[in-house]
Design a protein around this motif. Structure first.
Motif, short mmCIF file in Angstrom:
data_model
loop_
_atom_site.label_atom_id
_atom_site.label_comp_id
_atom_site.label_asym_id
_atom_site.label_seq_id
_atom_site.Cartn_x
_atom_site.Cartn_y
_atom_site.Cartn_z
N ASP A 34 0.81 -1.22 0.00
CA ASP A 34 0.00 0.00 0.00
C ASP A 34 0.84 1.27 0.00
O ASP A 34 0.30 2.37 -0.05
N LYS A 35 2.16 1.09 0.12
CA LYS A 35 3.09 2.23 0.17
C LYS A 35 2.73 3.18 1.31
O LYS A 35 2.65 4.39 1.15
N LEU A 36 2.52 2.56 2.50
CA LEU A 36 2.17 3.32 3.70
C LEU A 36 3.16 3.03 4.81
O LEU A 36 3.70 1.92 4.90
N ALA A 37 3.37 4.02 5.66
CA ALA A 37 4.23 3.87 6.83
C ALA A 37 3.40 4.17 8.07
O ALA A 37 2.68 5.17 8.13
N TYR A 38 3.49 3.27 9.05
CA TYR A 38 2.76 3.42 10.31
C TYR A 38 3.76 3.76 11.41
O TYR A 38 4.79 3.10 11.54
N PRO A 39 3.46 4.77 12.21
CA PRO A 39 4.41 5.18 13.25
C PRO A 39 4.47 4.17 14.40
O PRO A 39 3.53 3.42 14.64
N ILE A 40 5.60 4.19 15.08
CA ILE A 40 5.77 3.43 16.31
C ILE A 40 6.01 4.47 17.40
O ILE A 40 6.95 5.25 17.33
N THR A 41 5.13 4.48 18.40
CA THR A 41 5.22 5.46 19.48
C THR A 41 5.49 4.73 20.79
O THR A 41 4.71 3.86 21.18
N ASP A 42 6.59 5.07 21.42
CA ASP A 42 6.99 4.42 22.68
C ASP A 42 7.01 2.90 22.55
O ASP A 42 6.58 2.18 23.46
N VAL A 46 1.34 2.06 15.91
CA VAL A 46 0.04 2.72 15.79
C VAL A 46 -0.53 2.32 14.43
O VAL A 46 -0.27 2.96 13.41
N LEU A 47 -1.30 1.25 14.43
CA LEU A 47 -1.80 0.68 13.18
C LEU A 47 -3.22 1.18 12.88
O LEU A 47 -4.16 0.41 12.76
#
Length: 59
Positions: A34-42, A46-47
């Motif tokens: 999908d050419k998407l990036a999901y952040p990782i917080t602590d 975060v999906l």
């Protein structure tokens, strides 16, 4: 808190349900389909589709 790579075995892209790859440099999970990036917080991915960033805009 560091991201636990074992999570990659159980998480999936919320859009296409495909595999995600961990980008240690940007602290993101990447869906190449999908050419998407999901952040990782602590250390927590975060999906949420509304938090995804297109790869061409990902930092």
């Amino acid at each position: 808190m560091a991201f636990d790579k074992k999570l990659l075995d159980i998480v999936a892209c919320p859009v296409c349900k495909g595999k995600l790859e961990y980008d240690k440099t940007t602290q993101q999970l990447i869906c190449k389909a999908d050419k998407l990036a999901y952040p990782i917080t602590d250390g927590i991915p975060v999906l949420l589709e509304n938090r995804a960033v297109p790869l061409n805009e990902a930092v």
